[in-house]
Design a protein around this motif. Structure first.
Motif, PDB file in Angstrom:
ATOM      1  N   GLY A 239       0.814  -1.212   0.000  1.00 48.02           N
ATOM      2  CA  GLY A 239       0.000   0.000   0.000  1.00 48.02           C
ATOM      3  C   GLY A 239       0.843   1.255   0.000  1.00 48.02           C
ATOM      4  O   GLY A 239       2.049   1.226   0.304  1.00 48.02           O
ATOM      5  N   HIS A 240       0.214   2.366  -0.321  1.00 49.98           N
ATOM      6  CA  HIS A 240       0.878   3.666  -0.394  1.00 49.98           C
ATOM      7  C   HIS A 240       1.695   3.942   0.866  1.00 49.98           C
ATOM      8  O   HIS A 240       1.262   3.664   1.979  1.00 49.98           O
ATOM      9  CB  HIS A 240      -0.175   4.758  -0.561  1.00 49.98           C
ATOM     10  N   LEU A 241       2.885   4.505   0.657  1.00 50.86           N
ATOM     11  CA  LEU A 241       3.785   4.764   1.774  1.00 50.86           C
ATOM     12  C   LEU A 241       4.130   6.244   1.833  1.00 50.86           C
ATOM     13  O   LEU A 241       4.561   6.828   0.840  1.00 50.86           O
ATOM     14  CB  LEU A 241       5.063   3.940   1.567  1.00 50.86           C
ATOM     15  N   GLN A 242       3.951   6.830   3.004  1.00 52.32           N
ATOM     16  CA  GLN A 242       4.398   8.213   3.185  1.00 52.32           C
ATOM     17  C   GLN A 242       5.901   8.188   3.386  1.00 52.32           C
ATOM     18  O   GLN A 242       6.429   7.301   4.066  1.00 52.32           O
ATOM     19  CB  GLN A 242       3.723   8.808   4.414  1.00 52.32           C
ATOM     20  N   THR A 243       6.559   9.195   2.839  1.00 56.19           N
ATOM     21  CA  THR A 243       8.019   9.243   2.904  1.00 56.19           C
ATOM     22  C   THR A 243       8.527   9.125   4.335  1.00 56.19           C
ATOM     23  O   THR A 243       9.529   8.459   4.589  1.00 56.19           O
ATOM     24  CB  THR A 243       8.524  10.556   2.269  1.00 56.19           C
ATOM     25  N   ASN A 244       7.814   9.735   5.273  1.00 52.28           N
ATOM     26  CA  ASN A 244       8.303   9.689   6.662  1.00 52.28           C
ATOM     27  C   ASN A 244       8.199   8.299   7.299  1.00 52.28           C
ATOM     28  O   ASN A 244       8.640   8.102   8.414  1.00 52.28           O
ATOM     29  CB  ASN A 244       7.613  10.754   7.520  1.00 52.28           C
ATOM     30  N   LYS A 245       7.601   7.343   6.581  1.00 48.20           N
ATOM     31  CA  LYS A 245       7.553   5.979   7.117  1.00 48.20           C
ATOM     32  C   LYS A 245       8.478   5.032   6.361  1.00 48.20           C
ATOM     33  O   LYS A 245       8.471   3.819   6.587  1.00 48.20           O
ATOM     34  CB  LYS A 245       6.128   5.455   7.102  1.00 48.20           C
ATOM     35  N   ALA A 246       9.285   5.602   5.463  1.00 49.75           N
ATOM     36  CA  ALA A 246      10.177   4.765   4.647  1.00 49.75           C
ATOM     37  C   ALA A 246      11.149   3.978   5.521  1.00 49.75           C
ATOM     38  O   ALA A 246      11.511   2.845   5.206  1.00 49.75           O
ATOM     39  CB  ALA A 246      10.939   5.628   3.649  1.00 49.75           C
ATOM     40  N   LYS A 247      11.557   4.569   6.640  1.00 48.14           N
ATOM     41  CA  LYS A 247      12.552   3.866   7.453  1.00 48.14           C
ATOM     42  C   LYS A 247      12.005   2.578   8.046  1.00 48.14           C
ATOM     43  O   LYS A 247      12.748   1.623   8.251  1.00 48.14           O
ATOM     44  CB  LYS A 247      13.136   4.781   8.524  1.00 48.14           C
ATOM     45  N   LEU A 248      10.691   2.544   8.296  1.00 45.24           N
ATOM     46  CA  LEU A 248      10.094   1.298   8.798  1.00 45.24           C
ATOM     47  C   LEU A 248      10.181   0.203   7.741  1.00 45.24           C
ATOM     48  O   LEU A 248      10.563  -0.933   8.030  1.00 45.24           O
ATOM     49  CB  LEU A 248       8.616   1.525   9.153  1.00 45.24           C
ATOM     50  N   VAL A 249       9.796   0.551   6.521  1.00 43.39           N
ATOM     51  CA  VAL A 249       9.848  -0.433   5.434  1.00 43.39           C
ATOM     52  C   VAL A 249      11.275  -0.942   5.241  1.00 43.39           C
ATOM     53  O   VAL A 249      11.507  -2.138   5.061  1.00 43.39           O
ATOM     54  CB  VAL A 249       9.291   0.179   4.127  1.00 43.39           C
ATOM     55  N   ALA A 250      12.228   0.006   5.306  1.00 44.15           N
ATOM     56  CA  ALA A 250      13.628  -0.365   5.101  1.00 44.15           C
ATOM     57  C   ALA A 250      14.103  -1.362   6.148  1.00 44.15           C
ATOM     58  O   ALA A 250      15.003  -2.159   5.914  1.00 44.15           O
ATOM     59  CB  ALA A 250      14.510   0.881   5.131  1.00 44.15           C
ATOM     60  N   ARG A 251      13.484  -1.322   7.314  1.00 45.98           N
ATOM     61  CA  ARG A 251      13.925  -2.177   8.409  1.00 45.98           C
ATOM     62  C   ARG A 251      13.500  -3.625   8.231  1.00 45.98           C
ATOM     63  O   ARG A 251      14.248  -4.533   8.520  1.00 45.98           O
ATOM     64  CB  ARG A 251      13.350  -1.624   9.715  1.00 45.98           C
ATOM     65  N   PHE A 252      12.268  -3.855   7.766  1.00 41.45           N
ATOM     66  CA  PHE A 252      11.763  -5.232   7.847  1.00 41.45           C
ATOM     67  C   PHE A 252      11.194  -5.823   6.555  1.00 41.45           C
ATOM     68  O   PHE A 252      11.091  -7.043   6.443  1.00 41.45           O
ATOM     69  CB  PHE A 252      10.674  -5.320   8.931  1.00 41.45           C
ATOM     70  N   ALA A 253      10.797  -4.983   5.607  1.00 36.62           N
ATOM     71  CA  ALA A 253      10.065  -5.546   4.459  1.00 36.62           C
ATOM     72  C   ALA A 253      11.004  -6.295   3.514  1.00 36.62           C
ATOM     73  O   ALA A 253      12.172  -5.959   3.374  1.00 36.62           O
ATOM     74  CB  ALA A 253       9.336  -4.441   3.706  1.00 36.62           C
ATOM     75  N   SER A 254      10.461  -7.332   2.876  1.00 35.51           N
ATOM     76  CA  SER A 254      11.220  -8.054   1.856  1.00 35.51           C
ATOM     77  C   SER A 254      10.887  -7.535   0.473  1.00 35.51           C
ATOM     78  O   SER A 254      11.606  -7.795  -0.489  1.00 35.51           O
ATOM     79  CB  SER A 254      10.868  -9.542   1.890  1.00 35.51           C
ATOM     80  N   GLU A 255       9.758  -6.835   0.394  1.00 32.09           N
ATOM     81  CA  GLU A 255       9.281  -6.381  -0.907  1.00 32.09           C
ATOM     82  C   GLU A 255       8.388  -5.168  -0.676  1.00 32.09           C
ATOM     83  O   GLU A 255       7.695  -5.088   0.331  1.00 32.09           O
ATOM     84  CB  GLU A 255       8.466  -7.527  -1.526  1.00 32.09           C
ATOM     85  N   PHE A 256       8.428  -4.227  -1.626  1.00 30.80           N
ATOM     86  CA  PHE A 256       7.564  -3.059  -1.549  1.00 30.80           C
ATOM     87  C   PHE A 256       6.948  -2.853  -2.930  1.00 30.80           C
ATOM     88  O   PHE A 256       7.654  -2.702  -3.915  1.00 30.80           O
ATOM     89  CB  PHE A 256       8.375  -1.829  -1.109  1.00 30.80           C
ATOM     90  N   GLN A 257       5.624  -2.858  -2.978  1.00 28.97           N
ATOM     91  CA  GLN A 257       4.963  -2.859  -4.296  1.00 28.97           C
ATOM     92  C   GLN A 257       4.332  -1.532  -4.684  1.00 28.97           C
ATOM     93  O   GLN A 257       3.645  -1.465  -5.699  1.00 28.97           O
ATOM     94  CB  GLN A 257       3.889  -3.957  -4.326  1.00 28.97           C
ATOM     95  N   ALA A 258       4.530  -0.507  -3.872  1.00 28.34           N
ATOM     96  CA  ALA A 258       3.782   0.732  -4.149  1.00 28.34           C
ATOM     97  C   ALA A 258       4.704   1.934  -4.329  1.00 28.34           C
ATOM     98  O   ALA A 258       4.392   3.044  -3.903  1.00 28.34           O
ATOM     99  CB  ALA A 258       2.770   0.981  -3.020  1.00 28.34           C
ATOM    100  N   LEU A 259       5.830   1.719  -4.998  1.00 29.90           N
ATOM    101  CA  LEU A 259       6.756   2.826  -5.248  1.00 29.90           C
ATOM    102  C   LEU A 259       6.109   3.779  -6.259  1.00 29.90           C
ATOM    103  O   LEU A 259       5.757   3.367  -7.367  1.00 29.90           O
ATOM    104  CB  LEU A 259       8.074   2.284  -5.797  1.00 29.90           C
ATOM    105  N   ASP A 260       5.943   5.036  -5.866  1.00 29.50           N
ATOM    106  CA  ASP A 260       5.211   5.950  -6.745  1.00 29.50           C
ATOM    107  C   ASP A 260       5.749   7.380  -6.759  1.00 29.50           C
ATOM    108  O   ASP A 260       5.071   8.276  -7.268  1.00 29.50           O
ATOM    109  CB  ASP A 260       3.710   5.949  -6.387  1.00 29.50           C
TER     110      ASP A 260
END
Ligand SMILES: *Cc1c(COP(=O)(O)O)cnc(C)c1O
Length: 268
Positions: A104-125
């Motif tokens: 799902g859509h990601l706000q830039t200020n939450k990018a660090k969370l994704v960077a920490r644990f996600a294996s994949e990100f499908q909503a780069l926009d």
């Protein structure tokens, strides 16, 4: 006699009526049903079943039921809200081989969370998000598989790049060395009108085919993430390599879809 692909209906009429899975057996059953639907769609389209990956979507599902899905064989789960996903990742860290895909859509200020644990990100926009994610990933010392989200229905309410903006966006990707671009992702128009839904999937595939011809080195565009419970057969006919399926596996969600995708006409 099989129908020509054009006649594949959406299943949005079933929406909100999928039975809730409450046991490992229920999950095994629902997964088998979905896998059979995938196999049937592949047969109809003359594709190899192994060319389509099922990504179960566990948004709103609590930990206890996710653990049942895990026992039934799920090893990667899609979540559309990053905080919910991060929380689940922490809570289920004991399941060492369970991986998370943020869809799902990601706000830039939450990018660090994704960077920490996600294996994949499908909503780069956006480039700003790509830049922030890349910087955070460099700090974490890990790469991330990403899909570029495209707004194929061109509805104002949907996230994703406009198709016209995707070529320049892809050209900018090689500078972000922690982002491993795998392909494109879209959410089709949410409609019972098959042809309008199909048009979204066709658009994504045609865009991929055009971009592939001169994709920068190292930028993979092999994947097409498209199709969900109500329309994944159509997506497979049009080339989906990843289908994101929630309700047909976990059961109907309590909240109407307008809650997750603002701008949808309110139903239920
Ligand atoms: C919820 C969700 C899905 C799955 O939808 P279902 O109707 O539950 O199959 C797919 N993609 C995205 C981006 C979602 O948020």
């Amino acid at each position: 006699m099989s129908l020509p692909p054009q006649d594949t209906p959406t299943r949005h009429d079933q929406h909100g009526r999928y039975p809730r899975a409450e046991s490992v057996g229920d999950f095994a059953h629902n997964l088998a049903v979905v896998n059979e639907r995938i196999a049937a769609a592949c047969r109809k389209a003359g594709r190899d079943t192994a060319s389509v990956r099922l990504l179960p979507v566990s948004k709103t599902i609590d930990e206890a039921r996710i653990r049942l899905a895990y026992q039934a064989g799920c090893r990667m789960l899609g979540e559309n809200k990053v905080q919910e996903a991060h929380h689940k990742w922490e809570a289920m860290a004991d399941l060492g081989d369970l991986r998370w895909s943020v869809i799902g859509h990601l706000q830039t200020n939450k990018a660090k969370l994704v960077a920490r644990f996600a294996s994949e990100f499908q909503a780069l926009d956006s480039l700003r998000l790509a830049e922030t994610l890349d910087r955070r990933l460099q700090l974490e010392g890990r790469p991330l598989d990403v899909f570029v989200q495209v707004n194929t229905s061109e509805e104002d309410s949907k996230y994703g790049l406009s198709p016209a903006d995707v070529p320049a966006f892809i050209k900018a990707m090689p500078q972000f060395s922690a982002l491993r671009v795998r392909g494109l992702m879209t959410l089709a128009l949410f409609s019972a009108e098959t042809e309008r839904v199909r048009a979204c999937f066709v658009r994504l595939r045609e865009l991929q085919q055009r971009l592939r011809q001169d994709a920068p080195d190292g930028i993979g565009l092999d994947e097409l993430s498209m199709g969900m419970s109500g329309d994944f057969e159509i997506a497979i006919e049009e080339g989906a390599t990843v289908v994101r399926v929630g309700q047909a596996i976990f059961g109907a969600r309590a909240l109407p879809d307008s809650h997750y995708w603002p701008g949808l006409p309110t139903q239920d």
